[in-house]
Design a protein around this motif. Structure first.
Motif, PDB file in Angstrom:
ATOM      1  N   GLU A  30      38.478  17.503  44.552  1.00 15.99           N
ATOM      2  CA  GLU A  30      37.429  16.490  44.579  1.00 15.99           C
ATOM      3  C   GLU A  30      36.900  16.387  46.006  1.00 15.99           C
ATOM      4  O   GLU A  30      37.540  16.815  46.966  1.00 15.99           O
ATOM      5  N   ARG A  31      35.716  15.812  46.140  1.00 15.18           N
ATOM      6  CA  ARG A  31      35.105  15.602  47.459  1.00 15.18           C
ATOM      7  C   ARG A  31      34.957  14.111  47.724  1.00 15.18           C
ATOM      8  O   ARG A  31      34.749  13.322  46.810  1.00 15.18           O
ATOM      9  N   THR A  32      35.036  13.769  49.013  1.00 15.87           N
ATOM     10  CA  THR A  32      34.791  12.380  49.401  1.00 15.87           C
ATOM     11  C   THR A  32      33.283  12.137  49.342  1.00 15.87           C
ATOM     12  O   THR A  32      32.492  13.080  49.192  1.00 15.87           O
ATOM     13  N   SER A  33      32.897  10.907  49.520  1.00 16.35           N
ATOM     14  CA  SER A  33      31.466  10.580  49.503  1.00 16.35           C
ATOM     15  C   SER A  33      30.725  11.255  50.653  1.00 16.35           C
ATOM     16  O   SER A  33      29.519  11.466  50.591  1.00 16.35           O
ATOM     17  N   THR A  34      31.457  11.624  51.706  1.00 14.76           N
ATOM     18  CA  THR A  34      30.839  12.312  52.836  1.00 14.76           C
ATOM     19  C   THR A  34      30.936  13.833  52.723  1.00 14.76           C
ATOM     20  O   THR A  34      30.542  14.550  53.638  1.00 14.76           O
ATOM     21  N   GLY A  35      31.471  14.319  51.605  1.00 12.72           N
ATOM     22  CA  GLY A  35      31.504  15.752  51.353  1.00 12.72           C
ATOM     23  C   GLY A  35      32.775  16.481  51.764  1.00 12.72           C
ATOM     24  O   GLY A  35      32.894  17.692  51.571  1.00 12.72           O
ATOM     25  N   TYR A  36      33.733  15.752  52.331  1.00 13.56           N
ATOM     26  CA  TYR A  36      34.993  16.393  52.708  1.00 13.56           C
ATOM     27  C   TYR A  36      35.850  16.660  51.475  1.00 13.56           C
ATOM     28  O   TYR A  36      35.848  15.868  50.526  1.00 13.56           O
ATOM     29  N   ARG A  37      36.595  17.759  51.514  1.00 12.45           N
ATOM     30  CA  ARG A  37      37.545  18.022  50.441  1.00 12.45           C
ATOM     31  C   ARG A  37      38.624  16.938  50.477  1.00 12.45           C
ATOM     32  O   ARG A  37      39.137  16.606  51.533  1.00 12.45           O
ATOM     33  N   ASP A  38      39.001  16.462  49.300  1.00 14.60           N
ATOM     34  CA  ASP A  38      39.994  15.391  49.199  1.00 14.60           C
ATOM     35  C   ASP A  38      41.107  15.857  48.259  1.00 14.60           C
ATOM     36  O   ASP A  38      40.950  15.844  47.045  1.00 14.60           O
ATOM     37  N   TYR A  39      42.207  16.292  48.839  1.00 15.52           N
ATOM     38  CA  TYR A  39      43.304  16.873  48.079  1.00 15.52           C
ATOM     39  C   TYR A  39      44.294  15.797  47.656  1.00 15.52           C
ATOM     40  O   TYR A  39      44.644  14.917  48.430  1.00 15.52           O
ATOM     41  N   ASP A  40      44.787  15.926  46.426  1.00 15.89           N
ATOM     42  CA  ASP A  40      45.842  15.033  45.966  1.00 15.89           C
ATOM     43  C   ASP A  40      47.151  15.812  45.871  1.00 15.89           C
ATOM     44  O   ASP A  40      47.206  16.999  46.203  1.00 15.89           O
ATOM     45  N   LYS A  41      48.199  15.150  45.427  1.00 13.27           N
ATOM     46  CA  LYS A  41      49.525  15.766  45.379  1.00 13.27           C
ATOM     47  C   LYS A  41      49.530  17.015  44.503  1.00 13.27           C
ATOM     48  O   LYS A  41      50.170  18.016  44.861  1.00 13.27           O
ATOM     49  N   SER A  42      48.822  17.007  43.386  1.00  9.69           N
ATOM     50  CA  SER A  42      48.825  18.194  42.513  1.00  9.69           C
ATOM     51  C   SER A  42      48.135  19.381  43.195  1.00  9.69           C
ATOM     52  O   SER A  42      48.565  20.526  43.023  1.00  9.69           O
ATOM     53  N   ASP A  43      47.097  19.118  43.989  1.00  6.93           N
ATOM     54  CA  ASP A  43      46.442  20.188  44.753  1.00  6.93           C
ATOM     55  C   ASP A  43      47.408  20.782  45.778  1.00  6.93           C
ATOM     56  O   ASP A  43      47.492  21.999  45.941  1.00  6.93           O
ATOM     57  N   VAL A  44      48.138  19.904  46.449  1.00  8.18           N
ATOM     58  CA  VAL A  44      49.095  20.339  47.463  1.00  8.18           C
ATOM     59  C   VAL A  44      50.201  21.174  46.806  1.00  8.18           C
ATOM     60  O   VAL A  44      50.573  22.240  47.304  1.00  8.18           O
ATOM     61  N   ASP A  45      50.715  20.695  45.688  1.00  2.41           N
ATOM     62  CA  ASP A  45      51.760  21.431  44.970  1.00  2.41           C
ATOM     63  C   ASP A  45      51.258  22.812  44.541  1.00  2.41           C
ATOM     64  O   ASP A  45      51.987  23.800  44.659  1.00  2.41           O
ATOM     65  N   LEU A  46      50.028  22.872  44.062  1.00  2.00           N
ATOM     66  CA  LEU A  46      49.463  24.148  43.630  1.00  2.00           C
ATOM     67  C   LEU A  46      49.305  25.101  44.813  1.00  2.00           C
ATOM     68  O   LEU A  46      49.645  26.286  44.717  1.00  2.00           O
ATOM     69  N   LEU A  47      48.825  24.596  45.933  1.00  2.80           N
ATOM     70  CA  LEU A  47      48.668  25.457  47.118  1.00  2.80           C
ATOM     71  C   LEU A  47      50.024  25.921  47.649  1.00  2.80           C
ATOM     72  O   LEU A  47      50.156  27.057  48.107  1.00  2.80           O
ATOM     73  N   ARG A  48      51.022  25.084  47.555  1.00  2.00           N
ATOM     74  CA  ARG A  48      52.375  25.488  47.960  1.00  2.00           C
ATOM     75  C   ARG A  48      52.866  26.621  47.036  1.00  2.00           C
ATOM     76  O   ARG A  48      53.481  27.579  47.485  1.00  2.00           O
ATOM     77  N   PHE A  49      52.586  26.490  45.755  1.00  3.41           N
ATOM     78  CA  PHE A  49      52.938  27.511  44.767  1.00  3.41           C
ATOM     79  C   PHE A  49      52.216  28.822  45.082  1.00  3.41           C
ATOM     80  O   PHE A  49      52.812  29.901  45.073  1.00  3.41           O
ATOM     81  N   VAL A  50      50.936  28.746  45.397  1.00  2.00           N
ATOM     82  CA  VAL A  50      50.150  29.932  45.759  1.00  2.00           C
ATOM     83  C   VAL A  50      50.720  30.582  47.019  1.00  2.00           C
ATOM     84  O   VAL A  50      50.855  31.812  47.089  1.00  2.00           O
ATOM     85  N   ARG A  51      51.068  29.777  48.023  1.00  2.00           N
ATOM     86  CA  ARG A  51      51.657  30.334  49.245  1.00  2.00           C
ATOM     87  C   ARG A  51      52.934  31.102  48.917  1.00  2.00           C
ATOM     88  O   ARG A  51      53.181  32.185  49.433  1.00  2.00           O
ATOM     89  N   ARG A  52      53.736  30.565  48.015  1.00  2.00           N
ATOM     90  CA  ARG A  52      54.983  31.240  47.621  1.00  2.00           C
ATOM     91  C   ARG A  52      54.688  32.573  46.934  1.00  2.00           C
ATOM     92  O   ARG A  52      55.328  33.587  47.219  1.00  2.00           O
ATOM     93  N   LEU A  53      53.708  32.583  46.034  1.00  2.00           N
ATOM     94  CA  LEU A  53      53.324  33.826  45.358  1.00  2.00           C
ATOM     95  C   LEU A  53      52.825  34.861  46.355  1.00  2.00           C
ATOM     96  O   LEU A  53      53.177  36.039  46.271  1.00  2.00           O
ATOM     97  N   ARG A  54      52.015  34.418  47.322  1.00  2.00           N
ATOM     98  CA  ARG A  54      51.482  35.350  48.322  1.00  2.00           C
ATOM     99  C   ARG A  54      52.572  35.815  49.287  1.00  2.00           C
ATOM    100  O   ARG A  54      52.537  36.942  49.757  1.00  2.00           O
TER     101      ARG A  54
END
Length: 135
Positions: A30-54
Motif C-alpha cells: 500500500e502507499r501513504t497519502s504522500t506516495g511512500y510505500r507503506d509496508y505491514d508485517k505480512s509484507d516484511v515476512d514475505l520479503l524475509r521469505f524472498v531473501r531466504r529463497l534468494r
C-alpha cells in the motif's frame, strides 16, 4: 514501515525490494497519502521469505512462482522442495565442472614446471599452445 526500515529489518537493499516489486516477484505494498510505500508485517515476512529463497540462489522465476502460491494462500512447500532439489542438482553439476577445470589447471601447472620459459616464439604461451610453440 517505510522501505528503508524494511530493508534494514529483512537484510535487503532498497533497490532489491523495488526490483522485486517492479518485476512482479512480490506485490507492491500500500502507499501513504504522500506516495511512500507503506509496508505491514505480512509484507516484511514475505520479503524475509524472498531473501531466504534468494540466499539459496533459487532463480527468480522459481521465487516468483513460490511467492505467488504463498500470496494466494496456498502452501508453497511442494514447489520449494522441487526448486531446491533442482538447484542442488545444478550445484552438483557446477561442482563437477569446477573440479574438472581445477584438475586441468593443476595438470597445466605441473606441465609448465617441466618446460623452459626460453622458447623461440615470444608471442606464444607454450603452456597453453604447445603445438604452436613447437612449430
Amino acid at each position: 514501515m517505510l522501505i528503508g526500515e524494511v530493508a534494514r529489518s529483512v537484510g535487503l537493499e532498497t533497490s532489491a525490494i523495488r526490483y522485486y516489486e517492479t518485476n512482479g516477484i512480490v506485490p507492491e505494498p500500500e502507499r501513504t497519502s504522500t506516495g511512500y510505500r507503506d509496508y505491514d508485517k505480512s509484507d516484511v515476512d514475505l520479503l524475509r521469505f524472498v531473501r531466504r529463497l534468494r540466499a539459496l540462489e533459487l532463480p527468480l522465476d522459481d521465487v516468483a512462482e513460490i511467492v505467488t502460491l504463498r500470496t494466494h494462500g496456498e502452501a508453497p512447500c511442494a514447489q520449494v522442495r522441487v526448486a531446491i532439489a533442482r538447484e542442488a542438482a545444478e550445484i552438483d553439476n557446477r561442482i563437477r565442472d569446477l573440479i574438472g577445470i581445477r584438475d586441468e589447471l593443476i595438470r597445466l601447472n605441473a606441465a609448465a614446471d617441466q618446460i623452459s620459459d626460453d622458447w623461440p616464439r615470444a608471442d606464444v604461451c607454450h603452456v597453453l599452445e604447445p603445438e604452436i610453440a613447437n612449430a
